[in-house]
Design an enzyme around this catalytic site. Structure first.
Site, PDB file in Angstrom:
ATOM      1  N   GLY A  23      -2.521 -10.142   7.852  1.00 48.39           N
ATOM      2  CA  GLY A  23      -3.498 -10.776   8.718  1.00 48.39           C
ATOM      3  C   GLY A  23      -4.560  -9.829   9.229  1.00 48.39           C
ATOM      4  O   GLY A  23      -5.702 -10.227   9.458  1.00 48.39           O
ATOM      5  N   MET A  24      -4.205  -8.547   9.428  1.00 48.33           N
ATOM      6  CA  MET A  24      -5.169  -7.597   9.956  1.00 48.33           C
ATOM      7  C   MET A  24      -6.020  -6.952   8.877  1.00 48.33           C
ATOM      8  O   MET A  24      -7.030  -6.337   9.179  1.00 48.33           O
ATOM      9  CB  MET A  24      -4.451  -6.493  10.738  1.00 48.33           C
ATOM     10  N   VAL A  27      -3.922  -2.211   3.425  1.00 47.85           N
ATOM     11  CA  VAL A  27      -3.491  -0.820   3.522  1.00 47.85           C
ATOM     12  C   VAL A  27      -3.554  -0.219   2.128  1.00 47.85           C
ATOM     13  O   VAL A  27      -3.001  -0.782   1.174  1.00 47.85           O
ATOM     14  CB  VAL A  27      -2.065  -0.696   4.099  1.00 47.85           C
ATOM     15  N   LYS A  42      -6.004   2.065   6.462  1.00 48.43           N
ATOM     16  CA  LYS A  42      -5.931   0.651   6.811  1.00 48.43           C
ATOM     17  C   LYS A  42      -7.333   0.150   7.082  1.00 48.43           C
ATOM     18  O   LYS A  42      -8.090   0.761   7.845  1.00 48.43           O
ATOM     19  CB  LYS A  42      -5.055   0.442   8.041  1.00 48.43           C
ATOM     20  N   ASP A 139       6.121  -6.325  16.460  1.00 51.49           N
ATOM     21  CA  ASP A 139       6.272  -6.761  15.067  1.00 51.49           C
ATOM     22  C   ASP A 139       7.217  -5.835  14.307  1.00 51.49           C
ATOM     23  O   ASP A 139       6.945  -5.440  13.177  1.00 51.49           O
ATOM     24  CB  ASP A 139       4.900  -6.813  14.384  1.00 51.49           C
TER      25      ASP A 139
END
Length: 507
Positions: A23-24, A27, A42, A139
């Site tokens: 979602g972010m 990497v 990232k 998380d």
């Protein structure tokens, strides 16, 4: 080839292989061209920056950089750099060599319960440091945990962490809980206040998965999974594996309590409960990725050469897709010309199997690549990886052209240098002594200079082994020969004289 491969971030970090995305963003395995090292980069995806939540995502990403950088613990990935590149934000981190815990579990089923205890204990140490900031990871899951070759644990991705300070809380004002449903605590699933106890619940889920082979609450939809977290009790792990200690099962159930007040008070308390179950000091398996090793042999060197034989060299970061050999060779030449030796090593390691398949394992192309690979490994200081390749090259060349062949002798001299650098003076001395007659033979190429180099190495190795008399005799005779050919001012003569003076044999 994956889109983005070869892209240069901030004029310094060359993207190599896509490691994952979520979602972010993405990497990547990458190379720091300034320091010639592997890193992980990232990136915040452009399509997630644009739109209604763009500013929110930017704030979360920038917070990740600050938060991760302020926690100093060997069990957390190190942050090297952060910033923006065009429309994307980037975070540069340490590249961790190992396997993520999900892969480790898949390869070791059933997962040994002492391993699960060792993993959890190491995670407790990391969580204690994180919670002291104070930060909540939010998380924690197997994909965010790496097992290094030496068995130590590294926690990744504090990107969804919430810093419990007045100026950095409540950034997620959309009401959407951040995390992964299978590992999400009831209070997190309801969008309530989270704290260290939330991470402890996730630790309980992770432990249950390691011990039982699956998460305690699964389902076909995220809402269904969250509902089970809220209302269903977990299945005790001893029903699936009776050999698990009662105390470990009880701890997992406490960690999975619906009410945060019924969970252990801190990661430190969980560690104290795990401590009696940890493996005692002694002899580990010697295999890589054994998470009990840090407790069985704490602070011991890795690789443990007293117990573990040297492995065959393995390629570094793989190239995406099926690499083109000719283009990869051009890349290697360019990397070496730019001093990017580590990147050249990885490309060579990745293209060798492809070149062998295309041209044949014994073809001149593959032989040339293997020579370059071994030489580049030595240039990169990776002597243990270079050694098996050099031995193979030396044996093959000697079989084809004879023991006195200059190439075969060159490989053997490289072998001796590797052994010398690896701190194996007796083995290196034996190699040099076996080489010397060939170089002293006037019919073998190399001239007296090569023989002098070998003799000087023999003298220095005799010193390293404590045989000062033999070292003195070797160096005195060498000094005489060097001065006879090059005069007393020859650099090698000056160096030998200095060594002899240090020995106190020459005034």
């Amino acid at each position: 080839m994956t889109e983005g491969t070869g892209r240069l971030i901030s004029g310094r970090y060359a993207l190599s292989t896509l490691l994952g995305q979520g979602g972010m963003g993405q990497v990547w395995a990458a190379y720091d061209q300034r320091l010639d090292r592997r890193v992980a980069v990232k990136l915040l995806r452009p399509d997630r920056v644009a739109g209604q939540d763009g500013d929110e995502l930017r704030r979360r990403f920038l917070r990740e950089c600050r938060v991760t950088a302020q926690v100093d613990h060997p069990g957390l990935v190190t942050v090297h750099d952060a910033g923006s590149d065009d429309e994307e934000l980037f975070l540069v981190m340490q590249y961790v060599d190992g396997a993520d815990l999900a892969e480790h579990l898949a390869e070791h089923t059933p997962y040994p319960w002492p391993w699960a205890v060792a993993v959890a204990a190491q995670l407790c140490a990391v969580l204690s440091a994180v919670h002291a900031v104070p930060i909540v990871h939010r998380d924690l899951k197997p994909r965010n945990v790496m097992v290094r070759q030496d068995g130590t644990i590294v926690v990744l991705d504090l990107g969804v962490a919430s810093v419990m300070e007045t100026d950095t809380t409540r950034l997620t004002n959309t009401g959407t809980p951040i995390g992964t449903p299978a590992y999400m605590a009831p209070e997190q699933a309801m969008g309530g206040t989270v704290g260290p106890y939330t991470d402890l619940y996730a630790l309980g889920v992770l432990l249950h998965e390691l011990l039982g082979g699956d998460v305690p609450f699964a389902g076909s939809s995220a809402l269904g999974v969250l509902h089970r977290h809220l209302y269903e009790p977990p299945v005790p792990v001893r029903r699936m594996r009776p050999e698990i200690p009662d105390a470990l099962e009880a701890l997992v159930l406490r960690l999975l309590a619906k009410d945060p007040q019924h969970r252990p008070a801190s990661a430190q308390e969980v560690y104290e409960d795990l401590a009696p179950l940890l493996a005692a000091r002694g002899t580990p398996t010697g295999a890589p990725l054994d998470p009990t090793r840090p407790f069985v042999r704490p602070h011991a060197p890795w690789p443990d050469r007293a117990r573990t034989p040297a492995d065959r060299p393995t390629p570094g970061t793989p190239l995406p897709g099926r690499p083109d050999v000719a283009r990869a060779v051009d890349d290697v030449k360019r990397f070496l010309g730019e001093g990017r030796i580590t990147q050249a090593v990885d490309v060579l390691g990745a293209i060798l199997p492809v070149a062998a398949e295309q041209h044949g394992a014994n073809s001149p192309v593959v032989r040339s690549l293997r020579k370059q690979y071994a030489a580049t490994l030595m240039d990169d200081g990776q002597y243990r990886r270079a050694l098996p390749e050099l031995r193979r090259l030396a044996d093959e060349r000697a079989t084809e052209a004879g023991q006195a062949d200059p190439q075969a002798l060159g490989f053997r001299q490289d072998i001796a240098q590797c052994l010398e650098q690896l701190g194996e003076p007796a083995a290196a001395l034996a190699e040099y002594r076996a080489l010397l007659p060939y170089y002293e033979n006037q019919y073998v190429g190399g001239g007296p200079e090569r023989a002098h180099d070998v003799r000087r190495s023999i003298g220095h190795l005799l010193l390293a082994l404590g045989d000062r008399a033999a070292a003195h005799d070797t160096l005195v005779r060498l000094l005489h020969d060097v001065e006879r050919l090059g005069g007393p001012a020859h650099p090698r003569a000056v160096d030998i004289r200095r060594t002899l003076q240090w020995l106190g044999q020459v005034r």
